[in-house]
Every structure is written in structure tokens, then in C-alpha cells.
Scaffold this active site. Sequence first.
Site, PDB file in Angstrom:
ATOM      1  N   ARG A   1       3.328  10.888  -4.639  1.00 18.09           N
ATOM      2  CA  ARG A   1       4.426  11.401  -3.825  1.00 18.09           C
ATOM      3  C   ARG A   1       5.729  11.211  -4.584  1.00 18.09           C
ATOM      4  O   ARG A   1       6.008  10.126  -5.090  1.00 18.09           O
ATOM      5  CB  ARG A   1       4.481  10.667  -2.477  1.00 18.09           C
TER       6      ARG A   1
ATOM      7  N   ARG B   1       7.497   1.083  -1.876  1.00 17.39           N
ATOM      8  CA  ARG B   1       7.390   2.539  -1.992  1.00 17.39           C
ATOM      9  C   ARG B   1       7.136   2.905  -3.444  1.00 17.39           C
ATOM     10  O   ARG B   1       7.897   2.515  -4.328  1.00 17.39           O
ATOM     11  CB  ARG B   1       8.650   3.230  -1.474  1.00 17.39           C
TER      12      ARG B   1
ATOM     13  N   GLU C   1       4.987  -0.269   7.196  1.00 16.56           N
ATOM     14  CA  GLU C   1       3.954   0.694   7.584  1.00 16.56           C
ATOM     15  C   GLU C   1       2.836   0.703   6.549  1.00 16.56           C
ATOM     16  O   GLU C   1       3.085   0.789   5.344  1.00 16.56           O
ATOM     17  CB  GLU C   1       4.554   2.102   7.700  1.00 16.56           C
TER      18      GLU C   1
ATOM     19  N   SER D   1      -1.171   5.506   9.064  1.00 20.83           N
ATOM     20  CA  SER D   1      -0.906   6.443  10.158  1.00 20.83           C
ATOM     21  C   SER D   1      -2.230   7.057  10.559  1.00 20.83           C
ATOM     22  O   SER D   1      -3.003   7.494   9.702  1.00 20.83           O
ATOM     23  CB  SER D   1       0.068   7.548   9.727  1.00 20.83           C
TER      24      SER D   1
ATOM     25  N   ARG E   1       1.409  -1.748   0.483  1.00 23.61           N
ATOM     26  CA  ARG E   1       2.074  -2.640   1.431  1.00 23.61           C
ATOM     27  C   ARG E   1       1.108  -3.676   1.988  1.00 23.61           C
ATOM     28  O   ARG E   1       1.536  -4.768   2.395  1.00 23.61           O
ATOM     29  CB  ARG E   1       2.731  -1.826   2.541  1.00 23.61           C
TER      30      ARG E   1
END
Length: 422
Positions: free
Chosen positions: A265, A280, A352, A355, A392
Amino acid sequence: MLQLNFIRENRDLTITGLERKYFKGAAEAVDRLLGLDRQRRDTQGELDATLSQSNTLAKQIGQLMKEGKREEAEAAKSQTATLKTRAKALEESLKEVEVQLQATLVLLPNLPHESVPPGRTPEENVEVYTWGEKPNLPEGSKPHWELIEQYDIIDFKLGTKITGAGFPVYKGKGARLQRAMIQFFLDQAVEAGYLEIQPPILINAESGFGTGQLPDKEGQMYHATADDLYLIPTAEVPITNLYRDVIVAENDLPIKNVGYTPCFRREAGSWGAHVRGLNRLHQFDKVEIVQVRKAEESYQALDEMAEHVKGLLQKLELPFRIIRLCGGDMGFTSALTFDFEVWSAAQARWLECSSVSNFETYQANRLKLRYKTEGKTQLLHTLNGSALALPRILAALLENNQTPEGIRIPKALVPYCGFEMI
């Protein structure tokens, strides 16, 4: 994408749903779409009538010639030529309006499920579950970016040298722990009934469109322009696209797949302390679970997937919470999303790590992913979830388990990595 017939029959409901996702100009976009739809249907109707009239005249011409009515036959020929010219013009108009209709339709996000809370920002998301005690760290405890340097298990400088910022090099026990987590997550998913898939990590534009990354997220993906291929942002994309243009046999349902891939990403514009270290990255490892289900089963499947992720985090002994995302914080393609966040003790904040989402028919409509039941073809529902994304998780493991003697490895991972301490 949304189904046109649903929008046609539920204009106000569609607008309300788009507004709950804070889609700008929802009413104008829907009315423009419906206007194009009416224009398309009117043009199609006129084209059909013109072709029918032309075919009828063509049949009459032969009969008129047999009856010696040459003058009438010539007049019919002239009328047929006019109709053919008109039909060609209508066909061009139809193609043009269909392109406009499709271009407008694909820009509309999925509608939120009725349980999605109102709100625009992450602060308005709703916490629905918490587990575990936040650890009390010993004096002198460090954030993970200092721990990885102290124990020499990840090297960001080497990654920057080789590629650029956001591409870490895992070393020694860091690399072994990374591999151990991947294998543990895969084994847990296979034990839960998922079929392991090893997909390509480059996709074509058709695949990006099928799952909704294109045309919405071009700027977030790395693009190999010479071959017009994209590096995947998640294994969801190639795994779900296995079923593009497929009519699934009903007895092959439910479909449950799991895959490990590196993910890429661009994260353009990301900077600052909140993205430091593993928080990140541009390249990271992730295990993804994907399901394809009948509509009436999909929300039960979503709960099952959430329970699966819960179990992983509990076995890793990580305090976590589950957040139901509000309309304004949800993804473009999702109807309902639960985010999982682990507690990062040294940073004193939630990170996070997963998801889990139900897309209902949104992706399936783009993919033309269907099944046949009682002689009727119906769209399926697609779901996916991170189980889990590693960076993470690793950050929280390192920070939460630091001791004066070293970093303790959770019991569930020890058989996989072969050591109890770093």
C-alpha cells in the site's frame, strides 16, 4: 456495485443510505443515474421497435415482388434503408448512454447495513467488545521501534537502503517470529474449515474492479505500468476474484478460503509519530480469510469470522477491543465492518490489526458471482477479514511482553518459532 433495479425501486432508501456514508451529492447522483437509466430504456425500446418494423418490411418486400408490385416493393426498400440508418444511430446512442450509466453507477459506494451507527469520524465508532487486561510495564519500558533496534530483529535502515521507507528487513528471531505467526494463523484457519490458497500478488485491472479497488483506490496501489498490473493491497482481491464470472454450484457453498500474502500500500502522505516503526508500512504480511455465502447466511458468517479473529487474539494473549464502524468511517465497498484493535502498552494507544466486513452483493455484482437455486440465478454475498495483519500484532507483542530479561513469546507461538524469549 449497487444493483440498478434496486436503486430504481428504492430511490429514497438509496439516497438515505448514501447520505449515511456521507457521499457528497447523493440525491443528485441517484437522480442522474435514474435519468440515464430511463434514457437507456427509452432508447432500447425505440431501437427494438425500429428493428421490428424493419424486419416486417423486409418480409413484405419479397411478397410484393412475387405479386408484381414492384413500385410498392421499391418504396418498402427505401423505407427499410431509412429504418436501418435510424437503427444504427440508436445503437450508437445506446452504447453512449450505457457507458455513462456504468461510469455513474460504479462511483456509488455500498449502502450501510441498518446496524451501522451514524457518524463521520473514527471518534463516532462504537465499541462493542473488549477483552484482556492492559499490562503494567516495568520502569524503563520502550516502544517497539526501540526494542527492535535493541534486540536487532528488524532493520528499517536496510529496508530504506534497498527500497525506501516503509519496507523493513526482518532478521534472526524477528524473521522467525514473523514466519511463526503466519504459520500459526494459517493453521488456525485451516482447522476452522478454510481452504488454503496461495494466490498471485499481482492483479490485472479487471480484478481490481471486481473487488472495488478500481476505480476508487488507484492512488493507494503500486502500479506496474509496463504490464498494467497492480501489486495487491490485500489477499482479498485475488482470492475473491477466483470466482469472477462464475456461477457457483449450490452444493459447493459455503466457500471459505484463507491465504497468506505480502501486501503493498502506497499510503501516500503518511507521516508523523503515529506511523512510526511498524505502525504503518508500505509492505507487510497478512493472512486473510474470505467467504462466499448465500444472502440469508452472510451475517451469521460475519459473526463467525469475528469470533475466529477473537480467538486468535486471545491465544496471543493480547488485550483487544472490537469497534463497529460508523457510516462515515467505513470502506467504499462495505455494508458493515468490525475493526479489531490491540492495545499497544508502550504507546498507550489502540492499534487496528483487523477489519472484518460483509460486502453483501456489492462485490458479487461487479464480479458477476452468482449461484442457481430453484432455476433462478442469484447474486451471492462476499465477506473478508484480516486474520491477522502482522505488523501491529508484532508491535503489541513486543511492547506488551517486554521484561528486564527480554521479550516473552506467547505460549501459542513457542512451538512455531522454537524459542520462548527474545
